[in-house]
Design a protein around this motif. Structure first.
Motif, PDB file in Angstrom:
ATOM      1  N   SER A 162      -5.544   8.395  -2.587  1.00 45.73           N
ATOM      2  CA  SER A 162      -5.163   7.371  -3.553  1.00 45.73           C
ATOM      3  C   SER A 162      -5.129   5.989  -2.909  1.00 45.73           C
ATOM      4  N   LYS A 163      -4.614   5.892  -1.684  1.00 42.80           N
ATOM      5  CA  LYS A 163      -4.574   4.594  -1.006  1.00 42.80           C
ATOM      6  C   LYS A 163      -5.973   4.113  -0.661  1.00 42.80           C
TER       7      LYS A 163
ATOM      8  N   ARG B  80      -8.705   4.872  -2.242  1.00 39.29           N
ATOM      9  CA  ARG B  80      -9.347   4.475  -3.492  1.00 39.29           C
ATOM     10  C   ARG B  80      -8.874   3.084  -3.923  1.00 39.29           C
ATOM     11  N   THR B  81      -7.562   2.861  -3.839  1.00 41.50           N
ATOM     12  CA  THR B  81      -7.015   1.567  -4.244  1.00 41.50           C
ATOM     13  C   THR B  81      -7.553   0.438  -3.386  1.00 41.50           C
TER      14      THR B  81
ATOM     15  N   ASP C  40       0.809  -0.828 -11.769  1.00 41.73           N
ATOM     16  CA  ASP C  40      -0.452  -0.691 -11.043  1.00 41.73           C
ATOM     17  C   ASP C  40      -1.232  -2.001 -11.032  1.00 41.73           C
ATOM     18  N   ASP C  41      -1.183  -2.729 -12.139  1.00 39.89           N
ATOM     19  CA  ASP C  41      -1.891  -4.006 -12.219  1.00 39.89           C
ATOM     20  C   ASP C  41      -1.296  -5.015 -11.244  1.00 39.89           C
TER      21      ASP C  41
ATOM     22  N   ILE D  28      -2.309  -4.043  -7.671  1.00 36.89           N
ATOM     23  CA  ILE D  28      -3.710  -4.396  -7.435  1.00 36.89           C
ATOM     24  C   ILE D  28      -3.847  -5.897  -7.211  1.00 36.89           C
TER      25      ILE D  28
ATOM     26  N   VAL E  35       0.821  -1.206   0.000  1.00 36.79           N
ATOM     27  CA  VAL E  35       0.000   0.000   0.000  1.00 36.79           C
ATOM     28  C   VAL E  35       0.860   1.262   0.000  1.00 36.79           C
TER      29      VAL E  35
ATOM     30  N   THR F 234     -11.030  -0.359  -4.183  1.00 36.13           N
ATOM     31  CA  THR F 234     -11.093  -1.035  -5.475  1.00 36.13           C
ATOM     32  C   THR F 234     -10.854  -2.533  -5.338  1.00 36.13           C
TER      33      THR F 234
END
Length: 451
Positions: free
Chosen positions: A311-312, A314-315, A282-283, A286, A219, A318
């Motif tokens: 941003s964290k 949101r990630t 990013d992939d 994730i 993260v 997700t």
């Protein structure tokens, strides 16, 4: 007068050096200021200390003392660490031992004389040990602080200290520390540590990836973790020739430099039947996050909300983090975002379905947290999202009670505009106005007393 002051400084430092080197009494001396134990240099022929090392230390000390003699009033500088710790040191010593400090002092001289340097990236305890090293050239034997000292050594250009710290970190690699060690190694070009961390993680991959340290690294620094995973994939587990019947596996991702160490394209045992592409960073990040447990994702979501990182948050949302995940006190991410005034984080959580009226163990809502800490912008956001402006905690206090008690006029105004009841009484029979009077908050008395 300048000569007298300079001579006075010289005399003090000389006496200190005489005591330190055991000139009169070779007895160990403990320096409480730095938090490390400094041992005297005895005058006997100890096998552990060669004549050459003594001469080097004496020459270095002489250079530093000579610079102090000529420095006058500008000899001392105050260093302000990231946690606001203030430490005092001599410019000449720092500049002689660290080119980075020398450059800092040159810039300060050009921009205008200053007796203070702000070193916001280094915490006080770490900076103390750096200063101890600069003055004594003795490496602090503090294994628990070795990773932080490695970072500081790299920042201040202390290659010898950095090398010693690398050894200490390598020596204490474990399942819990390997991920953080790998990140530090990559970010600070610690090649020996990087090789050791990559080999260790590859040998204990599943156990390392199951730790909180790995999750936090994913993260907090996903790009570096992606680079670390590429290195792990590229490192062979066994360099021996595969035995009959074994298939030779090849990493699906190529080295990020685009070529192998010898400059040739990596060989493959079996040509791929279809084109393969390297996953985007990013992939990969994730994908790593998706493998974490729900509990880990929830803890990390709360940590990200505390930090205020949109941003964290949101990630994590997700990859399936529960927006209602709570800590041991039943506080969720929205409670923390509201308490710390992180408006955009609160907005993102609300957009993802966070309960605007969630309760902690004391029956506080996020609006209570925002009011108690004086965050009017969050109050307006929560009110616009249908927060209950008159919700009561376990003692009957409403958010307006909290704002009145704590002395937050802007927050109280926002609550009144949102429809908060100024006449409501808590379990003690007090209105918000009563609490404002009890705590001598005159501006709030004026606001709450007006009709």
């Amino acid at each position: 007068m300048m000569f007298c002051r300079g001579f006075s400084w010289f005399t003090r430092i000389f006496v200190a050096v005489v005591i330190f080197t055991g000139y009169s009494h070779p007895v160990p001396v403990t320096e409480s200021y730095t938090g490390v134990t400094l041992h005297t240099l005895t005058t006997d022929n100890s096998e552990s200390l060669t004549v050459g090392r003594v001469q080097q230390a004496e020459e270095a000390t002489a250079v530093d003392l000579g610079a102090l003699l000529d420095a006058g009033d500008g000899a001392v500088v105050t260093l302000l660490a990231g946690d606001n710790t203030r430490l005092v040191a001599h410019r000449a010593v720092l500049a002689a031992r660290s080119r980075v400090f020398a450059d800092m002092f040159r810039r300060v001289t050009v921009e205008g004389s200053s007796s203070q340097l702000v070193l916001s990236d280094t915490e006080g305890p770490v900076l103390r040990q750096v200063l101890a090293y600069l003055y004594t050239q003795q490496v602090p034997q503090l294994p628990s602080m070795a990773p932080q000292l490695l970072v500081a050594a790299d920042v201040y250009g202390l290659s010898a200290l950095k090398a010693h710290c690398e050894q200490q970190v390598v020596a204490q690699l474990s399942v819990e520390t390997a991920a953080a060690a790998g990140v530090i190694a990559i970010r600070h070009s610690a090649n020996r540590l990087k090789q050791a961390a990559v080999a260790f993680i590859k040998a204990h991959l599943l156990r390392v990836m199951a730790t909180q340290g790995w999750a936090e690294a994913v993260v907090n620094d996903p790009q570096t973790i992606v680079e670390l995973t590429h290195l792990i994939a590229e490192t062979p587990t066994d360099t021996s020739t595969p035995s009959a019947g074994e298939s030779r596996t090849v990493p699906s991702s190529q080295p990020h430099s685009g070529h192998s160490d010898d400059g040739r394209s990596p060989a493959t045992a079996v040509p791929p039947t279809s084109p393969q592409t390297t996953p985007q960073p990013d992939d990969v990040a994730i994908s790593l996050l998706r493998d974490l447990s729900g509990e880990e994702k929830g803890k990390m979501l709360i940590a990200a909300a505390k930090e205020g990182s949109v941003s964290k948050v949101r990630t994590l949302l997700t990859v399936g983090a529960d927006v209602e995940a709570k800590d041991e006190n039943q506080l969720n991410a929205l409670h923390f975002a509201a308490a710390r005034g992180h408006v955009e984080v609160a907005r993102r959580l609300l957009e993802d379905g966070a309960d605007v009226n969630a309760r902690d163990r004391w029956r506080n809502t996020p609006l209570h947290q925002a009011a108690w800490n004086g965050n009017p912008a969050v109050v307006r956001l929560l009110a616009a999202s249908s927060a209950d402006c008159n919700a009561r905690d376990h003692t009957g206090n409403t958010p307006l009670h909290d704002a009145a008690r704590r002395g937050h006029p802007d927050t109280a105004t926002a609550l009144l505009e949102a429809g908060a009841d100024r006449e409501v009484r808590n379990d003690d029979g007090d209105t918000p106005l009563d609490l404002a009077k009890q705590n001598n908050h005159q501006q709030l008395i004026d606001i709450l007393g007006s009709s």
